[in-house]
Design an enzyme around this catalytic site. Structure first.
Site, short mmCIF file in Angstrom:
data_model
loop_
_atom_site.label_atom_id
_atom_site.label_comp_id
_atom_site.label_asym_id
_atom_site.label_seq_id
_atom_site.Cartn_x
_atom_site.Cartn_y
_atom_site.Cartn_z
N HIS A 143 36.43 10.71 31.70
CA HIS A 143 35.62 11.92 31.58
C HIS A 143 36.36 12.92 30.70
O HIS A 143 37.52 13.25 30.96
CB HIS A 143 35.37 12.53 32.95
CG HIS A 143 34.62 13.82 32.92
ND1 HIS A 143 33.32 13.92 32.49
CD2 HIS A 143 35.00 15.08 33.24
CE1 HIS A 143 32.91 15.17 32.56
NE2 HIS A 143 33.92 15.90 33.01
N GLY A 161 33.36 21.98 34.07
CA GLY A 161 33.17 23.42 33.99
C GLY A 161 34.36 24.20 33.49
O GLY A 161 34.29 25.42 33.37
N VAL A 162 35.47 23.52 33.17
CA VAL A 162 36.67 24.23 32.73
C VAL A 162 36.56 24.70 31.28
O VAL A 162 37.31 25.57 30.84
CB VAL A 162 37.92 23.35 32.92
CG1 VAL A 162 38.02 22.29 31.83
CG2 VAL A 162 39.19 24.20 32.98
N LYS A 164 35.72 22.29 28.41
CA LYS A 164 36.05 21.24 27.43
C LYS A 164 35.05 21.22 26.28
O LYS A 164 35.43 21.22 25.10
CB LYS A 164 36.11 19.87 28.12
CG LYS A 164 37.14 19.76 29.23
CD LYS A 164 37.18 18.36 29.80
CE LYS A 164 35.89 17.97 30.49
NZ LYS A 164 35.59 18.81 31.67
N ASP A 182 31.66 14.04 27.11
CA ASP A 182 31.38 13.70 28.51
C ASP A 182 32.05 12.41 28.95
O ASP A 182 32.99 12.43 29.73
CB ASP A 182 29.88 13.64 28.78
CG ASP A 182 29.57 13.55 30.26
OD1 ASP A 182 30.30 14.19 31.05
OD2 ASP A 182 28.62 12.85 30.65
N ARG A 250 57.35 25.58 28.88
CA ARG A 250 57.69 26.78 28.11
C ARG A 250 58.48 26.47 26.85
O ARG A 250 58.48 27.26 25.91
CB ARG A 250 58.53 27.73 28.99
CG ARG A 250 57.82 28.23 30.25
CD ARG A 250 56.63 29.08 29.90
NE ARG A 250 57.02 30.29 29.20
CZ ARG A 250 57.36 31.43 29.81
NH1 ARG A 250 57.37 31.51 31.14
NH2 ARG A 250 57.69 32.49 29.10
#
Length: 322
Positions: A143, A161-162, A164, A182, A250
């Site tokens: 996905h 829903g983030v 993409k 998708d 970082r």
């Protein structure tokens, strides 16, 4: 995912470049081929059938054809009977050679497709091996969104829903190319290469919440899409969590990897929160990956410079006294 495989009929129908001519055995066109390996049954035609790879496509070149022609009618019939005792998916004669009559009769009787092609043996084996490698490659589904960014096949992953697809849409608007949205079909074509593609039904389409299904090729032109791409980078988009913000990378000195189908792919986790320009971060990550492929690691170079600076500062602060 269905088990990889291809039928003899599919090869005959979809690959005109093989120049296959069906001699007999059409009832066996539904036979499945499950091995990408090719077999030239030279030794078996002499009567030695130990370790006979009957599950592979049987290729009879000039040597095999000439040998069978040299046999007496009785010997040829004997070898033919033994050869066709095995379950065979198909037999192919190269160089345009005509199959021997006993082979044609047995192939028709057993329902085994028998072909001939005008192509030389070496060239034909190269062509059909490429077809089988693609069709029978180990595969899986992921996905996410696969997009080509500055030539780097970048797989965007993350929970539903983030963002993409929205990130990918912005990248496409910037001139990058969509491969799959998708559901991404991933195939391993070698021990170190993964190829991503999309199903025929979903190809060139994206789903954007609030807009629905979009045809990217129609909206942005043919240059905005491609059918498949080597996967060289995985970027996981993850919602920013203050309590774990200290765990995010970082320095970038160490390269994280994710394994898919036994192949390790560079992996980056990017925290997402309002105000962060995710598309430009993805672009930068792709460019940085290109530099790494060229042997240039900016983070390590900076670390080396920093270590040199610290050592020099230490010497200047604490000079060695005689």
């Amino acid at each position: 995912m269905p088990v990889p495989g291809i039928t003899v009929e599919t090869i005959l129908r979809d690959h005109d470049d093989l120049q296959l001519q069906l001699v007999t055995g059409e009832v066996g066109l539904s036979n499945r081929i499950n091995s990408a390996e090719i077999n030239r049954p030279g030794l078996s035609l002499t009567g030695f059938f130990d370790f006979f790879a009957n599950d592979r496509i049987q290729i009879l070149g000039k040597g095999e054809w000439a040998y069978l022609n040299s046999l007496s009618e009785e010997k040829l019939g004997e070898i033919t009977d033994k050869f066709f005792e095995f379950h065979l998916n198909c037999i192919i004669y190269t160089h345009g050679n005509e199959p021997q009559v006993p082979f044609v009769e047995r192939a028709k009787e057993k329902g085994i497709p028998l072909f001939k092609t005008e192509i030389a043996t070496h060239r034909f084996i190269t062509l059909i091996s490429q077809i089988l490698d693609r069709a029978l490659a180990p595969r899986t589904m992921r996905h996410g969104v696969l997009i080509e960014v500055f030539g780097i096949g970048t797989l965007l992953t993350g929970r539903s829903g983030v963002g993409k697809s929205e990130t990918a849409l912005e990248l496409i608007e910037r001139g990058h190319r969509l491969v799959a949205d998708d559901m991404v079909e991933i195939r391993r074509l070698s021990e170190s290469y993964l190829i991503g593609s999309c199903s025929d039904l979903l190809r060139h389409h994206m789903e954007i919440r609030g807009l629905g299904i979009l045809n990217i090729k129609d909206l942005f032109g043919v240059g905005s899409v491609r059918d498949h791409k080597l996967i060289e980078l995985i970027i996981n988009l993850k919602e920013w969590e203050e309590q774990t913000s200290g765990d995010y990378e970082r320095t970038g000195i160490e390269q994280s990897m994710e394994e898919i189908l036994g192949v390790s792919v560079p992996y980056i986790e990017i925290p997402v929160k309002p105000g962060r320009n995710i598309p430009i971060i993805v672009e930068t990550a792709a460019m940085n990956q290109r530099l790494r492929k060229m042997g240039k690691n900016s983070a390590k170079e900076f670390s080396n410079k920093l270590n040199t600076y610290i050592q020099q500062s230490s010497i200047e602060t604490n000079p060695i006294k005689d």
